[in-house]
Design an enzyme around this catalytic site. Structure first.
Site, PDB file in Angstrom:
ATOM      1  CB  CYS A   9      -0.953   0.013   1.197  1.00 42.40           C
ATOM      2  SG  CYS A   9      -0.128   0.033   2.796  1.00 42.40           S
ATOM      3  N   GLY A  67       6.248  -4.550  11.079  1.00 38.08           N
ATOM      4  CA  GLY A  67       6.662  -5.918  10.801  1.00 38.08           C
ATOM      5  C   GLY A  67       6.084  -6.540   9.548  1.00 38.08           C
ATOM      6  CB  SER A 101       7.808   1.027   7.020  1.00 39.27           C
ATOM      7  OG  SER A 101       8.217  -0.217   6.509  1.00 39.27           O
ATOM      8  CD  GLN A 155       3.505  -5.796   2.816  1.00 38.94           C
ATOM      9  OE1 GLN A 155       4.388  -5.009   3.152  1.00 38.94           O
ATOM     10  NE2 GLN A 155       2.222  -5.439   2.783  1.00 38.94           N
TER      11      GLN A 155
END
Length: 428
Positions: free
Chosen positions: A50, A115, A109, A120
Protein backbone atom coordinates in the site's frame (compact mmCIF):
# COMPACT_ATOMS: atom_id res chain seq x y z
CA UNK A 1 25.43 -7.22 -15.23
CA UNK A 2 24.08 -4.76 -12.68
CA UNK A 3 21.33 -4.57 -10.07
CA UNK A 4 18.93 -1.61 -10.03
CA UNK A 5 15.61 -0.70 -8.46
CA UNK A 6 13.02 1.63 -9.96
CA UNK A 7 10.09 2.57 -7.75
CA UNK A 8 8.01 5.01 -5.80
CA UNK A 9 6.80 5.12 -2.20
CA UNK A 10 4.90 7.16 0.36
CA UNK A 11 7.99 9.40 0.40
CA UNK A 12 7.90 10.24 -3.31
CA UNK A 13 4.27 9.94 -4.44
CA UNK A 14 0.77 10.66 -3.04
CA UNK A 15 -1.79 7.88 -2.76
CA UNK A 16 -3.61 8.95 -5.93
CA UNK A 17 -0.41 8.22 -7.90
CA UNK A 18 0.56 5.07 -5.94
CA UNK A 19 -2.81 3.45 -6.58
CA UNK A 20 -2.33 3.81 -10.35
CA UNK A 21 1.01 2.00 -10.11
CA UNK A 22 -0.17 -0.76 -7.74
CA UNK A 23 0.24 -4.34 -9.05
CA UNK A 24 -2.17 -6.66 -7.17
CA UNK A 25 -0.94 -10.22 -6.68
CA UNK A 26 -3.18 -11.73 -9.43
CA UNK A 27 -1.48 -9.38 -11.94
CA UNK A 28 2.08 -10.25 -10.87
CA UNK A 29 2.60 -13.14 -13.31
CA UNK A 30 1.60 -11.02 -16.30
CA UNK A 31 3.69 -8.06 -15.13
CA UNK A 32 6.83 -10.20 -14.71
CA UNK A 33 6.31 -11.83 -18.12
CA UNK A 34 5.85 -8.38 -19.71
CA UNK A 35 9.03 -7.02 -18.10
CA UNK A 36 11.09 -10.08 -19.09
CA UNK A 37 9.99 -9.58 -22.71
CA UNK A 38 12.08 -6.40 -22.84
CA UNK A 39 15.52 -7.06 -24.41
CA UNK A 40 17.74 -5.74 -21.60
CA UNK A 41 16.08 -7.23 -18.51
CA UNK A 42 17.59 -10.51 -17.26
CA UNK A 43 15.84 -10.82 -13.86
CA UNK A 44 12.80 -9.10 -12.31
CA UNK A 45 11.18 -8.97 -8.85
CA UNK A 46 8.12 -6.84 -7.96
CA UNK A 47 7.41 -5.52 -4.46
CA UNK A 48 3.93 -3.95 -4.36
CA UNK A 49 2.37 -2.77 -1.07
CA UNK A 50 0.00 0.00 0.00
CA UNK A 51 2.95 2.35 0.48
CA UNK A 52 5.34 1.36 -2.31
CA UNK A 53 5.87 -0.21 -5.71
CA UNK A 54 9.46 -1.26 -6.38
CA UNK A 55 10.78 -3.21 -9.34
CA UNK A 56 14.19 -4.83 -8.85
CA UNK A 57 16.07 -5.78 -12.00
CA UNK A 58 19.31 -7.33 -13.20
CA UNK A 59 20.36 -5.87 -16.55
CA UNK A 60 23.34 -6.08 -18.90
CA UNK A 61 22.89 -2.41 -19.84
CA UNK A 62 21.64 -0.61 -16.74
CA UNK A 63 20.49 2.59 -18.45
CA UNK A 64 18.48 0.67 -21.06
CA UNK A 65 16.98 -1.58 -18.37
CA UNK A 66 15.84 1.40 -16.30
CA UNK A 67 14.30 2.98 -19.40
CA UNK A 68 12.37 -0.25 -20.10
CA UNK A 69 11.02 -0.45 -16.53
CA UNK A 70 9.96 3.21 -16.70
CA UNK A 71 8.18 2.53 -19.99
CA UNK A 72 6.38 -0.45 -18.43
CA UNK A 73 5.27 1.65 -15.44
CA UNK A 74 3.97 4.35 -17.76
CA UNK A 75 1.93 1.84 -19.77
CA UNK A 76 0.66 0.08 -16.62
CA UNK A 77 -0.41 3.30 -14.88
CA UNK A 78 -1.52 5.12 -18.07
CA UNK A 79 0.55 8.09 -16.85
CA UNK A 80 2.90 9.78 -19.33
CA UNK A 81 6.58 9.18 -18.58
CA UNK A 82 7.19 12.92 -18.14
CA UNK A 83 4.66 13.20 -15.27
CA UNK A 84 5.53 9.79 -13.78
CA UNK A 85 9.28 10.43 -13.60
CA UNK A 86 8.98 13.12 -10.91
CA UNK A 87 7.61 10.48 -8.50
CA UNK A 88 10.13 7.72 -9.28
CA UNK A 89 13.40 6.95 -7.57
CA UNK A 90 16.21 4.94 -9.18
CA UNK A 91 18.99 3.26 -7.18
CA UNK A 92 21.94 1.35 -8.62
CA UNK A 93 23.81 -1.67 -7.30
CA UNK A 94 25.11 -0.98 -3.75
CA UNK A 95 22.42 1.65 -3.13
CA UNK A 96 19.74 -0.73 -4.44
CA UNK A 97 21.08 -3.57 -2.26
CA UNK A 98 21.13 -1.43 0.91
CA UNK A 99 17.68 -0.04 0.09
CA UNK A 100 16.14 -3.53 -0.05
CA UNK A 101 17.84 -4.42 3.24
CA UNK A 102 16.31 -1.31 4.87
CA UNK A 103 12.89 -2.05 3.37
CA UNK A 104 12.92 -5.65 4.68
CA UNK A 105 13.93 -4.38 8.13
CA UNK A 106 11.03 -1.88 8.24
CA UNK A 107 13.40 1.12 8.29
CA UNK A 108 11.95 2.64 5.12
CA UNK A 109 8.31 2.17 6.13
CA UNK A 110 5.77 4.90 6.87
CA UNK A 111 5.54 3.33 10.32
CA UNK A 112 9.20 2.87 11.30
CA UNK A 113 9.89 -0.74 12.26
CA UNK A 114 6.52 -2.15 11.13
CA UNK A 115 6.66 -5.92 10.80
CA UNK A 116 4.31 -6.64 7.91
CA UNK A 117 6.80 -5.57 5.23
CA UNK A 118 9.09 -8.57 5.88
CA UNK A 119 6.25 -10.96 4.98
CA UNK A 120 5.66 -8.88 1.83
CA UNK A 121 9.35 -9.17 0.84
CA UNK A 122 9.12 -12.95 1.39
CA UNK A 123 6.05 -13.02 -0.87
CA UNK A 124 7.95 -11.03 -3.52
CA UNK A 125 10.67 -13.70 -3.42
CA UNK A 126 8.12 -16.55 -3.65
CA UNK A 127 6.20 -15.01 -6.58
CA UNK A 128 9.42 -14.04 -8.38
CA UNK A 129 10.57 -17.67 -8.26
CA UNK A 130 7.13 -19.03 -9.13
CA UNK A 131 6.87 -16.86 -12.27
CA UNK A 132 10.54 -17.24 -13.32
CA UNK A 133 11.49 -13.60 -12.79
CA UNK A 134 14.15 -14.43 -10.20
CA UNK A 135 17.35 -16.26 -11.09
CA UNK A 136 20.79 -16.42 -9.46
CA UNK A 137 21.39 -12.78 -8.51
CA UNK A 138 17.96 -11.66 -7.25
CA UNK A 139 17.47 -14.99 -5.52
CA UNK A 140 20.61 -14.36 -3.46
CA UNK A 141 19.74 -10.68 -2.90
CA UNK A 142 16.20 -11.34 -1.64
CA UNK A 143 17.35 -14.19 0.61
CA UNK A 144 20.00 -11.89 2.10
CA UNK A 145 17.40 -9.13 2.62
CA UNK A 146 15.03 -11.56 4.36
CA UNK A 147 17.88 -12.65 6.62
CA UNK A 148 18.62 -8.98 7.36
CA UNK A 149 14.97 -8.30 8.22
CA UNK A 150 14.84 -11.30 10.57
CA UNK A 151 18.07 -10.27 12.31
CA UNK A 152 16.84 -6.73 12.89
CA UNK A 153 13.66 -8.05 14.51
CA UNK A 154 15.43 -10.58 16.74
CA UNK A 155 18.66 -8.72 17.59
CA UNK A 156 17.40 -5.14 18.08
CA UNK A 157 14.52 -3.43 19.88
CA UNK A 158 13.05 -1.82 16.73
CA UNK A 159 10.37 -4.52 16.49
CA UNK A 160 9.36 -4.30 20.14
CA UNK A 161 5.85 -2.95 20.19
CA UNK A 162 6.23 -1.88 16.57
CA UNK A 163 3.10 -0.25 15.25
CA UNK A 164 1.55 -1.03 11.88
CA UNK A 165 -0.54 0.84 9.33
CA UNK A 166 -3.60 -0.74 10.98
CA UNK A 167 -2.67 0.41 14.50
CA UNK A 168 -1.95 3.91 13.20
CA UNK A 169 -5.40 3.90 11.53
CA UNK A 170 -7.07 2.97 14.84
CA UNK A 171 -4.99 5.64 16.60
CA UNK A 172 -6.19 8.22 14.06
CA UNK A 173 -9.82 7.15 14.57
CA UNK A 174 -9.43 7.50 18.33
CA UNK A 175 -7.97 11.00 17.90
CA UNK A 176 -10.98 12.03 15.81
CA UNK A 177 -13.72 10.28 17.80
CA UNK A 178 -12.16 10.18 21.30
CA UNK A 179 -14.22 7.26 22.65
CA UNK A 180 -14.27 4.07 20.56
CA UNK A 181 -16.24 2.09 23.17
CA UNK A 182 -19.53 3.65 22.12
CA UNK A 183 -18.76 3.48 18.38
CA UNK A 184 -20.43 1.09 16.01
CA UNK A 185 -17.53 -0.05 13.80
CA UNK A 186 -17.58 -1.73 10.39
CA UNK A 187 -14.50 -3.26 8.74
CA UNK A 188 -14.67 -3.94 5.00
CA UNK A 189 -12.31 -6.80 4.13
CA UNK A 190 -11.01 -9.80 6.09
CA UNK A 191 -7.29 -9.94 5.27
CA UNK A 192 -4.18 -9.42 7.45
CA UNK A 193 -4.73 -5.66 7.74
CA UNK A 194 -8.29 -6.26 8.94
CA UNK A 195 -7.10 -8.79 11.54
CA UNK A 196 -4.74 -6.13 12.93
CA UNK A 197 -7.56 -3.57 12.87
CA UNK A 198 -9.74 -5.87 15.01
CA UNK A 199 -6.85 -6.51 17.40
CA UNK A 200 -6.14 -2.79 17.93
CA UNK A 201 -9.81 -1.80 18.10
CA UNK A 202 -10.44 -4.35 20.85
CA UNK A 203 -7.39 -3.07 22.76
CA UNK A 204 -8.88 0.45 22.59
CA UNK A 205 -12.18 -0.75 24.03
CA UNK A 206 -14.32 -1.09 20.89
CA UNK A 207 -17.27 -3.40 21.60
CA UNK A 208 -19.43 -3.26 18.47
CA UNK A 209 -17.47 -4.51 15.44
CA UNK A 210 -18.87 -5.96 12.23
CA UNK A 211 -16.56 -7.61 9.63
CA UNK A 212 -17.77 -7.63 6.02
CA UNK A 213 -16.23 -9.67 3.21
CA UNK A 214 -17.13 -11.05 -0.20
CA UNK A 215 -16.72 -14.52 1.29
CA UNK A 216 -18.66 -14.91 4.54
CA UNK A 217 -16.50 -17.92 5.46
CA UNK A 218 -13.34 -15.81 5.48
CA UNK A 219 -14.99 -13.16 7.67
CA UNK A 220 -16.07 -15.90 10.08
CA UNK A 221 -12.52 -17.34 10.13
CA UNK A 222 -11.22 -13.91 11.13
CA UNK A 223 -13.85 -13.57 13.88
CA UNK A 224 -12.84 -17.02 15.28
CA UNK A 225 -9.33 -15.70 15.88
CA UNK A 226 -10.81 -13.54 18.67
CA UNK A 227 -12.80 -16.03 20.80
CA UNK A 228 -15.11 -14.52 23.35
CA UNK A 229 -15.40 -11.23 21.47
CA UNK A 230 -18.83 -10.19 20.13
CA UNK A 231 -17.78 -9.81 16.47
CA UNK A 232 -20.52 -9.80 13.83
CA UNK A 233 -19.92 -10.96 10.25
CA UNK A 234 -21.75 -9.99 7.07
CA UNK A 235 -21.39 -10.29 3.32
CA UNK A 236 -19.91 -7.29 1.55
CA UNK A 237 -23.12 -7.05 -0.47
CA UNK A 238 -24.77 -5.81 2.77
CA UNK A 239 -22.23 -2.97 2.99
CA UNK A 240 -24.63 -0.03 2.56
CA UNK A 241 -27.08 -1.36 5.15
CA UNK A 242 -24.29 -1.90 7.70
CA UNK A 243 -22.75 1.54 7.02
CA UNK A 244 -26.07 3.27 7.69
CA UNK A 245 -25.90 1.76 11.19
CA UNK A 246 -22.19 2.54 11.77
CA UNK A 247 -20.25 5.50 13.17
CA UNK A 248 -16.80 4.39 12.02
CA UNK A 249 -15.89 2.43 8.88
CA UNK A 250 -12.46 1.01 7.98
CA UNK A 251 -11.88 -0.18 4.42
CA UNK A 252 -9.19 -2.73 3.59
CA UNK A 253 -10.24 -4.77 0.57
CA UNK A 254 -8.32 -5.81 -2.55
CA UNK A 255 -10.76 -3.98 -4.86
CA UNK A 256 -8.97 -2.07 -7.63
CA UNK A 257 -11.73 0.57 -7.93
CA UNK A 258 -13.51 2.57 -5.17
CA UNK A 259 -16.38 0.61 -3.59
CA UNK A 260 -17.71 3.67 -1.72
CA UNK A 261 -18.43 7.10 -3.21
CA UNK A 262 -20.62 10.15 -2.65
CA UNK A 263 -23.50 8.82 -4.75
CA UNK A 264 -23.81 5.63 -2.67
CA UNK A 265 -23.59 7.43 0.67
CA UNK A 266 -25.72 10.53 0.17
CA UNK A 267 -28.75 8.42 -0.71
CA UNK A 268 -28.71 6.51 2.60
CA UNK A 269 -27.06 8.67 5.27
CA UNK A 270 -29.30 10.53 7.67
CA UNK A 271 -28.73 14.31 7.44
CA UNK A 272 -27.48 14.90 10.99
CA UNK A 273 -25.46 11.73 11.65
CA UNK A 274 -21.66 11.86 11.49
CA UNK A 275 -19.72 9.14 9.70
CA UNK A 276 -15.94 8.63 9.84
CA UNK A 277 -14.24 6.65 7.06
CA UNK A 278 -10.63 5.42 7.31
CA UNK A 279 -9.39 3.87 4.07
CA UNK A 280 -6.08 1.97 4.37
CA UNK A 281 -6.25 0.36 0.92
CA UNK A 282 -4.14 1.14 -2.12
CA UNK A 283 -5.76 1.40 -4.64
CA UNK A 284 -8.24 3.38 -2.54
CA UNK A 285 -11.59 1.81 -1.61
CA UNK A 286 -13.19 5.23 -0.90
CA UNK A 287 -13.57 7.84 -3.63
CA UNK A 288 -12.24 11.31 -2.84
CA UNK A 289 -15.67 12.84 -3.60
CA UNK A 290 -17.07 11.61 -0.24
CA UNK A 291 -15.23 14.54 1.35
CA UNK A 292 -17.83 16.86 -0.18
CA UNK A 293 -20.54 15.33 2.05
CA UNK A 294 -21.16 17.62 5.00
CA UNK A 295 -21.30 15.03 7.79
CA UNK A 296 -18.63 12.66 6.48
CA UNK A 297 -14.95 12.84 7.42
CA UNK A 298 -12.74 10.57 5.32
CA UNK A 299 -9.07 9.68 5.73
CA UNK A 300 -6.62 7.60 3.66
CA UNK A 301 -3.14 6.13 4.26
CA UNK A 302 -1.43 9.45 3.60
CA UNK A 303 -3.38 11.01 6.49
CA UNK A 304 -1.69 8.60 8.89
CA UNK A 305 1.60 10.53 8.70
CA UNK A 306 0.62 12.91 11.50
CA UNK A 307 -0.16 9.98 13.81
CA UNK A 308 3.06 8.20 12.92
CA UNK A 309 5.17 11.33 13.51
CA UNK A 310 4.33 11.28 17.24
CA UNK A 311 6.11 7.95 17.71
CA UNK A 312 8.84 8.45 15.16
CA UNK A 313 11.60 10.07 17.22
CA UNK A 314 11.93 7.30 19.82
CA UNK A 315 11.75 4.70 17.06
CA UNK A 316 14.46 6.51 15.08
CA UNK A 317 16.90 5.95 17.96
CA UNK A 318 16.04 2.25 17.93
CA UNK A 319 16.64 2.16 14.17
CA UNK A 320 20.26 3.19 14.64
CA UNK A 321 20.89 -0.21 16.27
CA UNK A 322 19.73 -1.88 13.06
CA UNK A 323 21.98 0.01 10.64
CA UNK A 324 25.13 -1.93 11.69
CA UNK A 325 23.41 -5.27 11.10
CA UNK A 326 22.23 -4.14 7.66
CA UNK A 327 25.77 -3.13 6.71
CA UNK A 328 26.97 -6.63 7.66
CA UNK A 329 24.31 -8.26 5.45
CA UNK A 330 25.06 -5.86 2.59
CA UNK A 331 28.77 -6.68 2.85
CA UNK A 332 27.97 -10.42 2.84
CA UNK A 333 26.04 -9.95 -0.41
CA UNK A 334 28.87 -7.88 -1.92
CA UNK A 335 31.43 -10.58 -1.07
CA UNK A 336 29.26 -13.10 -2.92
CA UNK A 337 28.78 -10.66 -5.82
CA UNK A 338 32.54 -10.06 -6.11
CA UNK A 339 33.20 -13.80 -6.18
CA UNK A 340 30.58 -14.17 -8.94
CA UNK A 341 32.55 -11.83 -11.20
CA UNK A 342 35.51 -14.23 -11.22
CA UNK A 343 33.52 -17.38 -11.99
CA UNK A 344 33.65 -17.12 -15.80
CA UNK A 345 37.39 -16.45 -15.96
CA UNK A 346 38.21 -19.20 -13.44
CA UNK A 347 35.95 -21.65 -15.29
CA UNK A 348 37.56 -20.85 -18.66
CA UNK A 349 41.07 -21.17 -17.25
CA UNK A 350 40.30 -24.49 -15.57
CA UNK A 351 38.60 -25.86 -18.73
CA UNK A 352 41.55 -24.85 -20.91
CA UNK A 353 44.16 -26.41 -18.58
CA UNK A 354 42.04 -29.55 -18.18
CA UNK A 355 41.73 -29.92 -21.97
CA UNK A 356 45.53 -29.63 -22.33
CA UNK A 357 46.04 -32.19 -19.52
CA UNK A 358 43.68 -34.71 -21.13
CA UNK A 359 45.30 -34.29 -24.58
CA UNK A 360 48.87 -34.68 -23.27
CA UNK A 361 47.89 -37.64 -21.08
CA UNK A 362 46.31 -39.38 -24.07
CA UNK A 363 49.50 -38.87 -26.15
CA UNK A 364 51.71 -40.21 -23.35
CA UNK A 365 49.53 -43.29 -22.77
CA UNK A 366 49.41 -44.10 -26.49
CA UNK A 367 53.25 -44.02 -26.63
CA UNK A 368 53.48 -46.34 -23.63
CA UNK A 369 51.45 -48.96 -25.51
CA UNK A 370 48.65 -51.35 -24.64
CA UNK A 371 50.82 -53.47 -22.30
CA UNK A 372 50.91 -50.51 -19.87
CA UNK A 373 48.59 -51.58 -17.03
CA UNK A 374 45.27 -49.92 -16.17
CA UNK A 375 46.43 -49.35 -12.60
CA UNK A 376 49.48 -47.44 -13.87
CA UNK A 377 47.24 -45.33 -16.06
CA UNK A 378 45.14 -44.37 -13.01
CA UNK A 379 48.27 -43.36 -11.10
CA UNK A 380 49.49 -41.16 -13.94
CA UNK A 381 46.03 -39.59 -14.36
CA UNK A 382 45.91 -38.78 -10.64
CA UNK A 383 49.44 -37.35 -10.87
CA UNK A 384 48.55 -35.00 -13.74
CA UNK A 385 45.34 -33.87 -12.01
CA UNK A 386 47.25 -33.18 -8.81
CA UNK A 387 49.86 -31.09 -10.65
CA UNK A 388 47.15 -29.06 -12.43
CA UNK A 389 45.20 -28.42 -9.20
CA UNK A 390 48.32 -27.29 -7.33
CA UNK A 391 49.38 -24.95 -10.14
CA UNK A 392 45.89 -23.41 -10.35
CA UNK A 393 45.30 -23.17 -6.60
CA UNK A 394 47.19 -19.93 -5.83
CA UNK A 395 45.92 -17.94 -8.88
CA UNK A 396 42.32 -18.96 -8.00
CA UNK A 397 42.67 -17.95 -4.33
CA UNK A 398 44.37 -14.65 -5.17
CA UNK A 399 41.78 -13.75 -7.80
CA UNK A 400 38.86 -14.40 -5.44
CA UNK A 401 40.57 -12.51 -2.61
CA UNK A 402 40.96 -9.24 -4.53
CA UNK A 403 38.74 -6.71 -2.72
CA UNK A 404 39.33 -3.80 -5.07
CA UNK A 405 37.01 -4.05 -8.08
CA UNK A 406 39.45 -2.49 -10.55
CA UNK A 407 42.39 -4.62 -9.35
CA UNK A 408 40.29 -7.77 -9.68
CA UNK A 409 39.25 -6.89 -13.23
CA UNK A 410 42.85 -6.20 -14.20
CA UNK A 411 43.82 -9.63 -12.84
CA UNK A 412 41.05 -11.28 -14.87
CA UNK A 413 42.08 -9.41 -18.03
CA UNK A 414 45.72 -10.43 -17.49
CA UNK A 415 44.74 -14.09 -17.12
CA UNK A 416 42.57 -13.91 -20.23
CA UNK A 417 45.43 -12.37 -22.23
CA UNK A 418 48.24 -14.65 -20.94
CA UNK A 419 46.24 -17.86 -21.41
CA UNK A 420 44.34 -16.63 -24.51
CA UNK A 421 40.98 -17.27 -22.84
CA UNK A 422 37.64 -16.58 -24.48
CA UNK A 423 35.76 -15.76 -21.25
CA UNK A 424 32.88 -14.01 -23.00
CA UNK A 425 31.24 -10.96 -21.47
CA UNK A 426 32.29 -10.18 -17.93
CA UNK A 427 30.12 -8.43 -15.35
CA UNK A 428 30.27 -4.68 -15.81
Amino acid sequence: MNIAVVGLSHKTAPVEVREKLSIPEPQTEGAIAHLLSYPHLEEVAILSTCNRLEIYIVAQETEQGIREVTQFLSEHSKLPVISLRQHLFVLLHQDAVMHLMRVAAGLDSLVLGEGQILAQVKNTHKLGQQYNGIKTVLNRLLKQAITAGKRVRTETSIGTGAVSISSAAVELAQMKLENLTACRVAILGAGKMSRLLVQHLLSKGAEQICILNRSLGRAEELAKQFPGQPLKTCLLSEMITVITESDLVFTSTSATEPILDRAKLEMVLEPNRLLTLVDISVPRNVHADVNTLENVQAFNVDDLKAVVAQNQESRRKMAQEAEGLLEEETEAFDVWWRSLETVTTISCLRNKIETIREQELEKALSRLGSEFGEKHQEVIEALTKGIVNKILHDPMVQLRAQQDVEARRQCMQTLQMLFNLDAGKQFS
